[in-house]
Scaffold this active site. Structure first.
Site, PDB file in Angstrom:
ATOM      1  N   ARG A  66       0.967  -1.202   0.290  1.00  0.00           N
ATOM      2  CA  ARG A  66      -0.212  -0.116  -0.120  1.00  0.00           C
ATOM      3  C   ARG A  66       1.111   1.214   0.499  1.00  0.00           C
ATOM      4  NH1 ARG A  66      -5.503   0.029   4.007  1.00  0.00           N
ATOM      5  NH2 ARG A  66      -5.939   1.718   1.958  1.00  0.00           N
TER       6      ARG A  66
ATOM      7  N   GLN B  31     -15.274   1.200   7.094  1.00  0.00           N
ATOM      8  CA  GLN B  31     -14.918   0.917   8.342  1.00  0.00           C
ATOM      9  C   GLN B  31     -15.154   1.366   9.541  1.00  0.00           C
ATOM     10  OE1 GLN B  31     -13.343   2.187   5.163  1.00  0.00           O
ATOM     11  NE2 GLN B  31     -11.007   1.438   4.949  1.00  0.00           N
TER      12      GLN B  31
ATOM     13  N   ASP C  48      -3.067   8.580   8.936  1.00  0.00           N
ATOM     14  CA  ASP C  48      -1.917   7.588   7.650  1.00  0.00           C
ATOM     15  C   ASP C  48      -0.589   8.409   7.782  1.00  0.00           C
ATOM     16  OD1 ASP C  48      -5.059   6.879   6.874  1.00  0.00           O
ATOM     17  OD2 ASP C  48      -3.694   4.779   6.759  1.00  0.00           O
TER      18      ASP C  48
ATOM     19  N   LYS D 269      -8.214   8.802   5.798  1.00  0.00           N
ATOM     20  CA  LYS D 269      -9.288   7.964   4.872  1.00  0.00           C
ATOM     21  C   LYS D 269      -9.865   9.275   4.008  1.00  0.00           C
ATOM     22  CE  LYS D 269      -9.688   5.277   4.956  1.00  0.00           C
ATOM     23  NZ  LYS D 269      -9.282   4.089   3.432  1.00  0.00           N
TER      24      LYS D 269
END
Lengths: 359, 359
Positions: B90, B201, B241, B252
């Site tokens: 990722r 999520q 992140d 996100k």
């Protein structure tokens, strides 16, 4: 507009001359289902349960619901009861109140024997007027899109939220009418279609655009701001369930967030506004009742299973509760302008275009 | 934290002393499934396909992936290949690069015969350090929540986006750690859980809060702005992140929209930031590669059918295409502050807390 090449409207008087035929939008985009409504009660339920939705279509459906009610019981008591019944189907869109109040004013002075005939006639007028208004919004909005097309190479990239296409009106749509008219004129357009949780009305937009052959991409509601930040949106166009005299826009939940992002990134944010969705009696939208819908719309979702059937699956863990407000308010300060039946205008000029005080 | 009353972590070394056990989060919230990972290749796939997700957990999983790789082939070529393999799982979370770069620097000078042992030891250290960092974030964030609790009657209403709870870390979580610690101290908290399309999520957050007994409500991502406008949110707390040295927050998709609404409505917007998610080498987040994930995540959704099975249904009409960016950038100007391992801080003081220049 077209479904599989066949011209359609969302609502029409049936060939029997009294019942009303609608597209039952609960089964879209997976199945195209027509429904016949034969009573005011059925119309009320069709609006409340969103067989038909979209502020302009709700207004026209309400007018036909009043017509059916007058066929059943044209007495003063019948008229009062019909206004009450249909009036409580959904609280936020001004079109509903506008259609019912207009009917009551028309019918009250008339003898009961004439009321049904007059109501059907008025409903047909509203239906045709909606088509004309949407087409005019399309014409004015197409000018806006042609200006944007002249400023850049490649397609004009329009972002829209919810469905304010022909499925939300009788025909043409509000926010999507400019796209359809611009396409007739050969302007290259691509549409970012926001999913619009929890009811996923973006899928209706996707259905429309697919059948009209308009290039588009579906995105999660979360993605709209990022696309604007990265310069991938040339203009936002949305509809409205009610716009106040100072230009505050009540529209599908999440509209406010996109207007904030547009303002922050310098993307023009336009609202397609027919006269029927304008609330001259109200300046500040803080007073508008925001409909709270059932939790199940957040906790569950429907789609097409691998077996080709429409199935509902539960998303959330057992015991999870939800909140489900259906609309939000976008303050006028975040809005570039309105695409009205009478031309493009700014929030501050809106009263001059559509009138002030009690409508 | 607890699942059905049993204490759990998201990742641990198996009792065999070499394979790695994780919670396979693809089946949550409906089914609790453990998965054993026995090779670097399996770890890479578990990260890429989001069996494990969340920046801190990705970092720890990558470290165990490097350990498994060194068990398979501890040569220089094996080390280089492992960094490459796991590094491409990722692209956005800095924790992944941080874990891999740290491992490479540790292992390169060592003889191949010692590399596996050292790698496992380092992975275990990172795992424990993550638990400590998250607990510290929880302690500092709980002070923030206790201040907010003192200012009002009734529960402190926290809005969070995505899942930055214990499932996104080894234990405790980042954005949710303050909620858990505050609850230990008897502070009354309610959480608005955003669904977080397209991967939902928010349902992981709902799963966590359900098992920890924390009151919460699930809302569509579209609803967060409206709730802030109506005064129903006291504070937003999200994870990240990657956060740059000037305090730009990559998180996100959709985080930016909530930060805009918080800024517009005067709601404090805090980011829980462990040192491992801080990118000292980068000031401006515009350079960060935003992962584009598969269209199917937007076009389809999974849930629990009436038969109790996990089923995937298609949402969009046939032929509809989608775009699926997984993250966005929230500029530092929209952020009230950071909840770090070392205390609460502002964007402008972040470099002083976590260091400047190349990490």
């Amino acid at each position: 507009m077209r479904v599989s090449g066949v011209s359609r409207r969302t609502i029409a008087l049936s060939l029997d001359g009294w019942s009303v035929e609608v597209i039952d939008q609960r089964f879209l985009p997976h199945r195209f289902v027509l429904e016949r409504l034969e009573s005011a009660e059925q119309v009320m339920r069709a609006i409340a349960e969103m067989h038909v939705r979209g502020a302009p279509l709700i207004g026209v459906a309400a007018a036909y619901g009043m017509s059916l009610a007058m066929r059943e019981d044209p007495s003063d008591e019948g008229l009062r009861a019909a206004c009450e019944l249909i009036g409580r189907s959904r609280p936020t869109a001004i079109n509903l109140r506008w259609a019912i109040d207009g009917m009551r004013k028309l019918l009250e002075p008339q003898p009961p024997s004439r009321r049904a005939e007059l109501a059907y006639s008025r409903a047909a007028e509203l239906c045709e007027a909606d088509v004309v208004a949407c087409r005019q919004i399309g014409e004015h909005g197409a000018l806006l899109l042609s200006r944007l097309a002249a400023e850049r190479r490649g397609p004009v990239r329009v972002l829209t939220h919810c469905n304010a296409g022909w499925l939300a009106t009788v025909d043409w749509g509000t926010a999507l009418a400019p796209v359809y008219v611009a396409r007739e004129r050969g302007i290259d357009i691509e549409v970012w279609v926001e999913e619009t949780r929890p009811r996923n009305q973006g899928l209706l937009t996707s259905f429309e655009l697919t059948h009209e052959g308009v290039p588009h991409r579906l995105v999660a509601d979360n993605a709209g701001g990022h696309l604007m930040q990265r310069g991938e949106v040339d203009v936002c166009i949305v509809g409205t369930d009610r716009t106040t005299s100072q230009g505050d826009v009540v529209n599908k939940i999440g509209t406010y967030l996109k207007a904030l992002a547009a303002h922050d990134t310098g993307v023009p944010f336009w609202v397609a506004l027919p006269r029927s969705s304008y609330d001259a009696a109200l300046a500040d939208a803080a007073a508008v009742v925001i409909e709270e819908r059932d939790e199940s719309e957040v906790l569950e979702v429907s789609g097409r299973s691998t077996r080709g059937e429409i199935e509902t699956v539960r998303l959330a863990p057992d015991g999870t509760r939800a909140r489900n407000p259906a609309f939000d308010v976008t303050p006028a300060r975040l809005i570039t302008g309105f695409i009205t039946e009478r031309g493009l205008t700014t929030p501050s000029e809106l009263e001059a275009v559509y009138g002030a005080g009690r409508a």
